[in-house]
Scaffold this motif. Structure first.
Motif, PDB file in Angstrom:
ATOM      1  N   GLY A   2     -10.805  17.554   1.496  1.00 58.67           N
ATOM      2  CA  GLY A   2     -10.425  18.664   2.371  1.00 58.67           C
ATOM      3  C   GLY A   2      -9.153  18.351   3.113  1.00 58.67           C
ATOM      4  O   GLY A   2      -8.966  17.236   3.582  1.00 58.67           O
ATOM      5  N   ILE A   3      -8.258  19.319   3.193  1.00 56.13           N
ATOM      6  CA  ILE A   3      -7.089  19.211   4.063  1.00 56.13           C
ATOM      7  C   ILE A   3      -7.234  20.382   5.032  1.00 56.13           C
ATOM      8  O   ILE A   3      -7.327  21.531   4.592  1.00 56.13           O
ATOM      9  N   ASP A   4      -7.331  20.073   6.320  1.00 57.67           N
ATOM     10  CA  ASP A   4      -7.542  21.145   7.300  1.00 57.67           C
ATOM     11  C   ASP A   4      -6.204  21.788   7.635  1.00 57.67           C
ATOM     12  O   ASP A   4      -5.262  21.095   8.035  1.00 57.67           O
ATOM     13  N   GLY A  40       6.420  22.421  11.129  1.00 61.62           N
ATOM     14  CA  GLY A  40       5.019  22.064  11.003  1.00 61.62           C
ATOM     15  C   GLY A  40       4.745  20.707  11.592  1.00 61.62           C
ATOM     16  O   GLY A  40       5.659  19.973  11.974  1.00 61.62           O
ATOM     17  N   MET A  41       3.484  20.404  11.672  1.00 60.64           N
ATOM     18  CA  MET A  41       3.050  19.116  12.214  1.00 60.64           C
ATOM     19  C   MET A  41       1.833  18.673  11.435  1.00 60.64           C
ATOM     20  O   MET A  41       0.946  19.470  11.167  1.00 60.64           O
ATOM     21  N   HIS A  42       1.820  17.391  11.081  1.00 58.60           N
ATOM     22  CA  HIS A  42       0.676  16.836  10.355  1.00 58.60           C
ATOM     23  C   HIS A  42       0.043  15.731  11.193  1.00 58.60           C
ATOM     24  O   HIS A  42       0.728  15.045  11.946  1.00 58.60           O
ATOM     25  N   LYS A  49      -9.289  11.949   7.460  1.00 60.45           N
ATOM     26  CA  LYS A  49      -9.054  13.354   7.806  1.00 60.45           C
ATOM     27  C   LYS A  49      -7.557  13.627   7.736  1.00 60.45           C
ATOM     28  O   LYS A  49      -6.763  12.791   8.161  1.00 60.45           O
ATOM     29  N   TYR A  50      -7.201  14.772   7.194  1.00 58.99           N
ATOM     30  CA  TYR A  50      -5.783  15.149   7.146  1.00 58.99           C
ATOM     31  C   TYR A  50      -5.666  16.574   7.679  1.00 58.99           C
ATOM     32  O   TYR A  50      -6.352  17.480   7.202  1.00 58.99           O
ATOM     33  N   ALA A  51      -4.844  16.760   8.674  1.00 57.38           N
ATOM     34  CA  ALA A  51      -4.730  18.084   9.311  1.00 57.38           C
ATOM     35  C   ALA A  51      -3.276  18.541   9.326  1.00 57.38           C
ATOM     36  O   ALA A  51      -2.363  17.755   9.556  1.00 57.38           O
TER      37      ALA A  51
END
Ligand SMILES: Cc1cc2nc3c(=O)[nH]c(=O)nc-3n(C[C@H](O)[C@H](O)[C@H](O)COP(=O)(O)OP(=O)(O)OC[C@H]3O[C@@H](n4cnc5c(N)ncnc54)[C@H](O)[C@@H]3O)c2cc1C
Lengths: 790, 279
Positions: A725-727, A643-645, A662-664
């Motif tokens: 929100g976490i996208d 994964g990648m954040h 923002k956190y994706a």
């Protein structure tokens, strides 16, 4: 499979109906235990005087090491030995002669209630010869003071692995960089601490033990050996567990042995429920490392040689071996393929709480080292950080990819599948990577500082050796499923039921799952290493398939059809295309047992069918009565999720407070069984990671006292500190190693946090971030020092 | 985490509470329990007797008086925060209370309990000092009024005698044309702050009170200090502490930031207040 099925557990949990170890009611005769713990980080015990306790009303027993005999008096087991662990040490259930951390158990009191037990603990007088403690990696490395007299240099282990000639590759590379990094201790902090209840059944000559664990079979085996019981005399039941995150995989805890020991000796049930301070000072911590990275790379940022040395703080003892540093040293590589790689670690003793796996288990540290390095390379070359990463990715056509290293399970570090370039593209899109520089300039014009960071990881999940499952179709048509690993909130009762419903062809509502009960499934390993879905999920699937095969065989006989022409839908077996020719699975279950208990409707309904061959015994050879399926799944090696954040933060120019804008997350755990549950795991992991990166630390003073051993001062974030929100975007690269194509998802969310926040804050501030976690006070200090020009 | 044994008495009147306290040098008043009970559970305090005042009638009132608003000993933080009278008569009390702990704790904890608990990290003691308020206490020797300036002797140490029960506190009203403001910086929502400041501006007079900066609630007079020197002027009279959440240097920085913020906010509040009065 693949549906966001609502969790069946939620009704109970949200309405306060969960049943944890402390809720287990063993009746009015139950006694309660409390533990006297060392107030010193390092001391010799000269004398323990329990005289003042004995005349206290309501006290039933006091144990010190002198009272323990046989295996109970021996050190606790070293669970995972390793040849490099030349100086492994474990503590005793109750300290023998010496204590090595504040919180180490010295005496165990059993009383009418916990109040009296604590009063008694306060009356025990211990005479100590206080010794100078070793606190922190610097003191451990200096080796001037020793934690254990017979461990020179405080060195528990040193392990080196190398692929290619890393130092030569670095020397020959066009560009070189060195980084010194640190990452501090934190801890799992489940809201339910440790807890154990035991009841000795004199009539049955057996022990019943409820414990809040991630491995009931492990506890069972340990308790049997330590108490001198046969395995068959010990049942371990794990009810609801209020969080584990790794700390509860350690076993046996001293209390897990002392509680049943006392219960048997006193002939009364005994309960121990840990309190919060005890959890801070006597369970386990993780994460503390100091790292030195040397890297050589070309003009494109391709890493030609990577040489990593790190020092791992393992606390006072090593019951869990070298698992954490081994994972750091191997999983550090993430999705990249350096030209050559050398890694050396030293695992060192300190007079602090033991270190054992905490969600991520060494990966957050590895990811931090690698991703800080990638960012440093990009900064040095003036390149976009995503380009440097892309230049180093293992490509989709290179799987299976063998790194040439040995992983935590003793097997080769071979990635089974993945698609890192696709993940990166998704992440850039999700977070708006390419638009960010313009936004950053726009904010800067308003005097605001914003920064973006990203971090990539690969996680070996679903390690062996095995997990099993048992599927039983009752005559009512209801399906009972048992798997031996435990549950600490993951939603196993939901996902395993989904798998059974799919494979067996029954309604989801008709499936009930039991975990962590050694009476139902005595062979099992445990819930850790993101392995439950992969291991038990696969086993449940295989067991359901066996039950299905048997059901089809019997139904074919009853319906006088070919098994290949049958289907099972909603618990009814029917001939495809001839719906009238059908039989309920419950009826098939009746037919599976030649001894008909004619108690229920299903048995009456079964009378219209006749099965079996009259020339054979009622239960022919190789057959068993009952409609059951049992199977085990044992993979050749781990499956590698990835994964990648990315995160965008704002830092306050005056107060140095960090706000998450923002956190994706782009996440690839192969096929999703239940996307809602996977996303829940990611949310929880990200929240825990935010805690680790920005809030939590273990504040030990020089004397080895933990100054913040409460939720007042150990700053676990509240929901108010976590972004709304976490996208999330998923990629599904199936694993070829298991029948469902799945990979683990439990730990992923927490792995890149330190790395991704360090990157974003660095980007916002233009300051090199080399130490995590980072508080506003730390950032302020860093601003003032300015000693790390970027 | 279970308290050591203690005796317990539920007082039916202030007089009964006072005599129970007088009869046992190890006795302690129990109000909302939000500070005392954690100390008991961690065995950091082991009183021999708890004198529970929660059933004493008439102590929960919040009333407007000529000079300000009086808060009874059993008025919960939540009730005081909810009171429109309080907000109107002395808005600083409401502004500060919003930062005290979380809703569940405010439902039990009392404002007067917080005042006499004398925690330098708490919001209300410094508010009382800044406003020049007082606490009304009753003991074996009768009733007396303790001015806020005489209330705080040291960390967690008030000037109440052992046998005295605080019955109420008086927060003076906001003078016409004056303005107030409150701000603090905490690590997490609802936590005790790393530093906090409350300002009172009245004509030329500027005073700022600080919590969590020193070991007692401290008020500094900044009258006549130019705006760009406020922070440094305050720091000249404060000695910020060092702890695991903030270095002294960082706290000093927070003092600078908060001082500028609250003084500016109190000035604009005063201006708005003035206009309101004029209408
Ligand atoms: C998690 C948590 C977070 C908190 N955060 C904050 C915060 O951010 N800011 C803040 O200000 N507070 C905070 N508090 C404390 C809270 O505000 C308390 O309610 C308050 O400090 C004490 O009020 P009480 O009524 O609960 O007093 P108690 O706990 O009952 O008593 C406290 C002390 O005062 C004495 N006392 C109480 N009332 C009287 C009286 N009438 N006469 C004489 N002596 C008396 C008691 O004997 C005791 O010594 C927090 C508490 C918790 C548990």
């Amino acid at each position: 499979m693949g549906q966001p099925v609502q969790r069946v557990e939620d009704q109970r949990f949200l309405r306060g109906l969960g049943r944890y170890v402390d809720d287990v009611d063993t009746g009015p005769g139950t006694l309660h235990a409390a533990v006297l713990r060392s107030p010193h980080a390092h001391a010799r015990i000269l004398d323990i005087d329990v005289e003042a306790v004995l005349d206290l009303d309501g006290v039933h027993a006091v144990y010190t090491h002198d009272d323990l005999t046989g295996p109970m008096a021996e050190p606790l087991p070293l669970l995972i030995p390793h040849p490099a662990l030349t100086h492994g040490r474990t503590q005793h259930a109750l300290a023998k002669d010496e204590v090595n951390y504040v919180g180490e158990a010295i005496a165990f009191v059993v009383a009418d209630d916990r109040y009296v037990a604590e009063d008694a603990v306060a009356r025990i007088v211990v005479t100590y010869d206080v010794l100078p403690p070793v606190v922190g990696l610097e003191a451990a490395r200096a080796g001037e003071r020793l934690v254990h007299d017979d461990v020179p240099g405080n060195l528990a282990a040193r392990l080196e692995q190398e692929v290619g000639d890393a130092r030569a590759a670095i020397a020959a590379a066009p560009h070189r960089l060195e980084l010194d990094l640190t990452i501090e201790r934190s801890a799992c902090m489940p809201l339910e601490g440790r807890g154990t209840v035991a009841r000795w059944e004199p009539d049955l000559d057996r022990l019943q033990l409820w414990t809040s664990t991630q491995t009931s079979t492990g506890v069972r085996a340990a308790v049997a050996v330590k108490l001198g019981l046969d395995l068959g005399q010990v049942d371990v039941i794990t009810p609801d567990v209020g969080g584990g995150f790794g700390v509860k995989v350690v076993h046996p805890w001293p209390e897990e042995l002392l509680v049943p020991y006392a219960a048997r000796a006193l002939g009364r049930p005994v309960k121990f429920t840990e309190d919060r301070r005890e959890h801070f000072i006597s369970s386990a911590h993780e994460r503390g490392q100091v790292q030195h990275v040397e890297v050589g790379f070309d003009d494109d940022g391709r890493v030609l040689g990577l040489d990593v040395e790190f020092w791992h703080d393992n606390g006072a003892y090593t019951p869990y071996g070298l698992i954490v540093p081994i994972i750091t040293s191997t999983q550090l590589l993430g999705p990249y393929k350096p030209g050559a790689y050398r890694v050396v670690f030293e695992s060192l003793y300190t007079n602090t709480v033991i270190v054992t796996p905490y969600r991520g288990a060494g990966r957050p540290q590895g990811c931090y080292a690698m991703e800080r390095t990638m960012d440093a390379v990009a900064a040095y070359l003036g390149k976009d950080r995503t380009e440097v990463r892309a230049a180093n990715f293992i490509q989709p056509d290179e799987f299976p990819y063998d790194h040439g290293l040995v992983f935590q399970d003793g097997r080769e570090l071979e990635y089974d599948s993945g698609d890192y370039p696709a993940s990166l593209e998704k992440l850039k899109e999700l977070v708006g990577w390419d638009d960010f520089p313009a936004y950053q300039r726009e904010m800067a014009a308003q005097g605001r500082r914003v920064g973006i960071g990203l971090a990539c990881y690969v996680e070996g999940t679903g390690v062996g050796p095995y997990e099993g499952a048992h599927v039983h179709v009752e005559t009512s048509g209801k399906v009972k499923v048992a798997t031996g690993l435990t549950t600490q909130g993951q939603g196993h009762a939901t996902v395993f039921a989904q798998l059974v419903a799919d494979e067996l062809g029954v309604r989801f509502e008709d499936v009930e799952v039991v975990t962590g009960d050694t009476r139902r499934m005595p062979y099992a390993v445990g819930t850790y290493a993101s392995r439950a879905a992969v291991m038990s999920g696969s086993a449940v699937h295989l067991a359901a398939r066996r039950a299905k095969e048997k059901a089809l065989r019997i139904a074919a006989d009853a319906l006088e059809a070919d098994p290949a022409d049958l289907q099972i839908v909603d618990g009814v077996v029917s001939v495809k295309g001839a719906p009238d020719s059908a039989i309920d699975l419950g009826t098939v279950s009746v037919l599976s047992n030649p001894l008909r208990y004619a108690f229920d409707e299903a048995s009456k309904a079964a009378t219209q069918f006749s099965v079996g061959d009259n020339s054979l015994p009622p239960v022919p050879e190789d057959e068993e009565p009952g409609l059951e399926g049992k199977d085990f799944y044992s993979p050749p090696r781990a499956t590698f999720a990835s994964g990648m954040h990315a995160v965008i933060v704002e830092t306050d120019p005056e107060t140095a407070e960090v706000t998450i804008l923002k956190y994706a997350v782009v996440h690839d755990c192969g096929h999703l069984i239940n996307p809602m549950i996977v996303e829940g795991q990611i949310h929880g992991g990200v929240a825990q990671g935010i805690g680790g990166a920005l809030y939590e630390r273990m504040a030990y003073d020089e004397s080895g006292q933990l100054l913040n051993a409460s939720f007042m001062d150990f700053l676990m974030p509240y929901v108010t500190e976590i972004p709304d929100g976490i996208d999330i975007d998923h990629l599904e690269t199936p694993s070829p190693l298991n029948p469902l194509g799945i990979k683990g998802a439990g730990e992923a969310g927490v792995i890149p946090s330190a790395a991704v926040f360090a990157a974003a804050i660095e980007d916002a501030e233009g300051l090199a971030i080399r130490a995590m976690p980072i508080s506003p006070s730390d950032l302020h200090t860093l601003r003032l020092s300015q000693e790390h020009p970027r | 985490m279970k308290p050591a044994p203690f005796d317990y008495v539920r007082a039916a009147s202030v007089a009964e509470a006072v005599s129970a306290l007088a009869g046992d040098p190890g006795a302690k008043v129990l109000a909302g329990g939000q500070s005392l009970v954690p100390l008991l559970s961690m065995r950091l305090a082991a009183p021999s007797l708890l004198v529970d005042i929660n059933e004493v009638p008439g102590l929960a009132d919040v009333t407007v008086e000529e000079t300000g608003v009086r808060v009874g000993a059993l008025a919960r933080h939540a009730a005081v925060l909810d009171s429109d009278d309080v907000r109107r008569v002395q808005p600083l009390v409401s502004l500060a209370l919003a930062h005290v702990a979380h809703a569940t704790i405010r439902n039990r904890g009392t404002t007067v309990g917080s005042l006499v608990h004398a925690d330098a990290a708490a919001e209300m003691p410094v508010v009382l000092r800044l406003l020049g308020g007082s606490v009304e206490v009753e003991g074996s020797a009768g009733r007396r009024t303790i001015a806020a300036d005489d209330l705080y002797l040291g960390p967690l140490e008030s000037s109440l005698a052992h046998d005295e029960v605080a019955v109420s506190a008086l927060f003076p009203a906001l003078a016409p044309g004056a303005g107030v403001a409150f701000d603090e910086i905490a690590r997490r929502h609802g936590d005790y702050a790393m530093a906090g400041a409350a300002a009172l501006v009245d004509g030329d007079a500027v005073r700022v009170g600080y919590l969590s900066v020193s070991d007692v609630p401290t008020v500094v007079d900044l009258t006549g200090v130019p705006d760009d020197e406020l922070g440094e002027a305050a720091l000249a009279r404060l000695e910020p502490m060092d702890d695991i959440h903030a270095t002294a240097t960082y706290r000093a920085q927070l003092v600078r930031v908060l001082t500028a913020r609250v003084v500016a906010a109190a000035r604009s509040h005063a201006a708005a207040h003035d206009q309101q009065e004029a209408r």
